[in-house]
Design a protein around this motif. Structure first.
Motif, mmCIF file in Angstrom:
data_model
loop_
_atom_site.group_PDB
_atom_site.id
_atom_site.type_symbol
_atom_site.label_atom_id
_atom_site.label_comp_id
_atom_site.label_asym_id
_atom_site.label_seq_id
_atom_site.Cartn_x
_atom_site.Cartn_y
_atom_site.Cartn_z
ATOM 1 N N GLY A 76 2.094 -0.311 8.051
ATOM 2 C CA GLY A 76 1.963 0.166 6.691
ATOM 3 C C GLY A 76 0.918 1.256 6.552
ATOM 4 O O GLY A 76 -0.057 1.307 7.311
ATOM 5 N N LEU A 77 1.118 2.147 5.591
ATOM 6 C CA LEU A 77 0.129 3.132 5.171
ATOM 7 C C LEU A 77 -0.268 4.102 6.286
ATOM 8 O O LEU A 77 -1.457 4.377 6.501
ATOM 9 C CB LEU A 77 -1.123 2.435 4.625
ATOM 10 C CG LEU A 77 -0.900 1.368 3.565
ATOM 11 C CD1 LEU A 77 -2.227 0.765 3.137
ATOM 12 C CD2 LEU A 77 -0.161 1.924 2.366
ATOM 13 N N LEU A 78 0.715 4.653 6.993
ATOM 14 C CA LEU A 78 0.383 5.672 7.991
ATOM 15 C C LEU A 78 -0.292 6.857 7.299
ATOM 16 O O LEU A 78 0.054 7.229 6.179
ATOM 17 C CB LEU A 78 1.645 6.163 8.697
ATOM 18 C CG LEU A 78 2.454 5.155 9.533
ATOM 19 C CD1 LEU A 78 3.537 5.883 10.315
ATOM 20 C CD2 LEU A 78 1.570 4.357 10.468
ATOM 21 N N SER A 79 -1.258 7.470 7.995
ATOM 22 C CA SER A 79 -1.960 8.601 7.391
ATOM 23 C C SER A 79 -2.070 9.800 8.317
ATOM 24 O O SER A 79 -2.510 10.867 7.877
ATOM 25 C CB SER A 79 -3.365 8.171 6.940
ATOM 26 O OG SER A 79 -4.210 7.926 8.059
ATOM 27 N N HIS A 124 -0.463 0.807 -4.695
ATOM 28 C CA HIS A 124 -1.044 0.645 -6.031
ATOM 29 C C HIS A 124 -2.199 -0.345 -5.981
ATOM 30 O O HIS A 124 -2.049 -1.464 -5.502
ATOM 31 C CB HIS A 124 0.057 0.128 -6.974
ATOM 32 C CG HIS A 124 -0.401 -0.175 -8.356
ATOM 33 N ND1 HIS A 124 -0.888 0.785 -9.207
ATOM 34 C CD2 HIS A 124 -0.434 -1.351 -9.043
ATOM 35 C CE1 HIS A 124 -1.193 0.226 -10.369
ATOM 36 N NE2 HIS A 124 -0.939 -1.067 -10.301
ATOM 37 N N GLU A 125 -3.374 0.072 -6.446
ATOM 38 C CA GLU A 125 -4.545 -0.804 -6.506
ATOM 39 C C GLU A 125 -5.275 -0.535 -7.817
ATOM 40 O O GLU A 125 -6.163 0.309 -7.882
ATOM 41 C CB GLU A 125 -5.483 -0.554 -5.321
ATOM 42 C CG GLU A 125 -4.895 -0.932 -3.972
ATOM 43 C CD GLU A 125 -5.948 -0.974 -2.877
ATOM 44 O OE1 GLU A 125 -7.144 -1.101 -3.203
ATOM 45 O OE2 GLU A 125 -5.582 -0.878 -1.700
ATOM 46 N N PRO A 126 -4.921 -1.239 -8.894
ATOM 47 C CA PRO A 126 -5.571 -0.984 -10.177
ATOM 48 C C PRO A 126 -7.067 -1.291 -10.132
ATOM 49 O O PRO A 126 -7.486 -2.280 -9.543
ATOM 50 C CB PRO A 126 -4.833 -1.923 -11.137
ATOM 51 C CG PRO A 126 -4.295 -3.012 -10.264
ATOM 52 C CD PRO A 126 -3.953 -2.356 -8.967
ATOM 53 N N VAL A 186 7.958 -6.382 -5.710
ATOM 54 C CA VAL A 186 6.638 -5.915 -5.296
ATOM 55 C C VAL A 186 6.117 -6.797 -4.170
ATOM 56 O O VAL A 186 6.068 -8.018 -4.300
ATOM 57 C CB VAL A 186 5.646 -5.932 -6.474
ATOM 58 C CG1 VAL A 186 4.260 -5.499 -6.012
ATOM 59 C CG2 VAL A 186 6.136 -5.015 -7.595
ATOM 60 N N ILE A 187 5.744 -6.158 -3.075
ATOM 61 C CA ILE A 187 5.193 -6.875 -1.921
ATOM 62 C C ILE A 187 3.681 -6.682 -1.899
ATOM 63 O O ILE A 187 3.187 -5.555 -1.996
ATOM 64 C CB ILE A 187 5.828 -6.363 -0.616
ATOM 65 C CG1 ILE A 187 7.336 -6.636 -0.640
ATOM 66 C CG2 ILE A 187 5.184 -7.018 0.599
ATOM 67 C CD1 ILE A 187 8.091 -6.037 0.521
ATOM 68 N N THR A 188 2.944 -7.789 -1.807
ATOM 69 C CA THR A 188 1.488 -7.725 -1.879
ATOM 70 C C THR A 188 0.837 -8.167 -0.572
ATOM 71 O O THR A 188 1.257 -9.146 0.044
ATOM 72 C CB THR A 188 0.956 -8.621 -3.018
ATOM 73 O OG1 THR A 188 1.284 -9.983 -2.743
ATOM 74 C CG2 THR A 188 1.572 -8.231 -4.345
ATOM 75 N N PRO A 189 -0.216 -7.454 -0.126
ATOM 76 C CA PRO A 189 -0.965 -7.864 1.066
ATOM 77 C C PRO A 189 -1.711 -9.169 0.811
ATOM 78 O O PRO A 189 -1.887 -9.588 -0.344
ATOM 79 C CB PRO A 189 -1.937 -6.696 1.287
ATOM 80 C CG PRO A 189 -1.365 -5.550 0.518
ATOM 81 C CD PRO A 189 -0.672 -6.170 -0.665
ATOM 82 N N LEU A 243 6.520 -1.648 -1.119
ATOM 83 C CA LEU A 243 6.081 -2.389 0.061
ATOM 84 C C LEU A 243 4.583 -2.684 0.091
ATOM 85 O O LEU A 243 4.135 -3.456 0.939
ATOM 86 C CB LEU A 243 6.464 -1.617 1.333
ATOM 87 C CG LEU A 243 7.957 -1.511 1.631
ATOM 88 C CD1 LEU A 243 8.192 -0.689 2.899
ATOM 89 C CD2 LEU A 243 8.574 -2.892 1.783
ATOM 90 N N CYS A 244 3.811 -2.089 -0.809
ATOM 91 C CA CYS A 244 2.375 -2.377 -0.797
ATOM 92 C C CYS A 244 1.752 -2.127 -2.155
ATOM 93 O O CYS A 244 1.606 -0.969 -2.576
ATOM 94 C CB CYS A 244 1.656 -1.535 0.261
ATOM 95 S SG CYS A 244 -0.114 -1.904 0.402
ATOM 96 N N ALA A 245 1.414 -3.196 -2.848
ATOM 97 C CA ALA A 245 0.708 -3.079 -4.131
ATOM 98 C C ALA A 245 -0.161 -4.310 -4.318
ATOM 99 O O ALA A 245 0.286 -5.433 -4.085
ATOM 100 C CB ALA A 245 1.694 -2.947 -5.286
#
Length: 319
Positions: A229-232, A304-306, A86-89, A56-58
């Motif tokens: 997205g991306l709860l912390s 994922h953020e290369p 792959v879903i991208t912002p 959901l986030c890469a």
């Protein structure tokens, strides 16, 4: 095509709710009934057989940041790990996710170069400027099923409400990466003892929860379908729990590293642990895990953020 027999493999099928060790037969990529004669037998001990996964986030870094990764390199990495979708912002550099025609071309290139189905979240505002709504009708026509302003700030809350109304009218989902910019400011690490001792600018958990609470009220008012997205933070789980109990059309995900790592990894200015939202406390980690087990959090993403190795060699706050 030849028939392949796989023995002792753990079959996971979320549609049929299957989770058991079985012997299966495959022909031309599809399960078939057992047969006497097979061309190949594989021992699947310790392996899983399951549908391809959806991330959901890469960020795949193309276009514009090919020094970090390309559709070919990141597509290959995704496929090697069982991820086909792959879903991208929408915050590539340059930003092309407010142009439906360009989005269609990127989707085709992702399949041609990387062998993956790329799903692009469209920009919620023009160029992610936070001021004017993007052409969401054109984005939907170009293949977007969701819009977001990524990590970019909105000029004011009225812009948010107008874009939510626009998205709701088109049946588009709005994706929030919730962070209140006036609270987070220039922070880079979780607000706690470790960041304080190192003198790092901090991002308190309330920067996330205040934003979620505000957006939930807007979602209720506009009826738009939304994903967080991306709860912390553990407190974020409780806000999503309450929203679902109320019947609001919301879902949520968590990045996989938030389920395993904490702020302690940032000790010693370890830039490899610099992520956003930041790694938080041990308690937050456990509450996120519990929220996932209970179904309050709907999915795990890679986030994922290369990055090239040089991108992590600067001082912590600048990496």
């Amino acid at each position: 095509m030849s028939i392949v027999k796989i023995e002792n493999v753990r079959v996971l099928d979320p549609i049929q709710k299957t989770d058991s060790v079985q012997t299966v037969y495959i022909e031309n990529g599809k399960l078939v009934a057992p047969v006497e004669q097979v061309e190949q037998t594989i021992d699947g001990q310790g392996k899983w057989l399951m549908p391809t996964m959806v991330d959901l986030c890469a960020r795949l870094r193309e276009p514009g940041q090919q020094q970090h990764g390309t559709l070919k390199s990141e597509g290959k990495a995704a496929r090697a790990n069982g991820i086909l979708h792959v879903i991208t912002p929408p915050d590539s550099k340059p930003i092309v996710q407010d142009n439906g025609a360009l989005i269609h071309g990127l989707i085709e290139k992702a399949w041609h170069d990387g062998g993956i189905h790329m799903h692009i979240i469209g920009a919620q505002t023009q160029g992610l400027n936070g001021k004017q709504p993007a052409n969401m009708a054109g984005l939907k026509k170009g293949g977007c099923t969701a819009v977001s302003n990524a990590n970019a700030a909105f000029e004011n809350d009225d812009v948010v409400i107008r874009t939510l109304e626009y998205a709701a009218g088109l049946g588009l989902t709005v994706v929030f990466y919730a962070e209140e910019p006036q609270i987070a400011k220039d922070g880079c690490a979780h607000e706690g003892f470790i960041a304080s001792r190192q003198g790092l600018p901090m991002i308190p958990a309330i920067a996330e929860t205040v934003a979620i609470a505000k957006y939930l009220l807007m979602i209720e008012a506009t009826g738009v379908k939304a994903h967080f997205g991306l709860l912390s933070c553990g407190a974020s789980v409780e806000l999503i729990r309450a929203a679902k109990a109320k019947g609001l059309p919301v879902t949520a995900d968590v990045a996989m590293h938030q389920l395993h790592l904490t702020e302690h990894l940032t000790d010693g200015f370890n830039s490899l642990a610099h992520v956003r939202p930041p790694l938080r406390s041990e308690q937050d980690k456990e509450l996120l895990r519990q929220g996932l087990k209970e179904g309050v959090i709907d999915a795990i993403c890679t986030h994922h953020e290369p990055l090239s190795s040089s991108a992590k060699m600067a001082p912590f706050a600048e990496t």
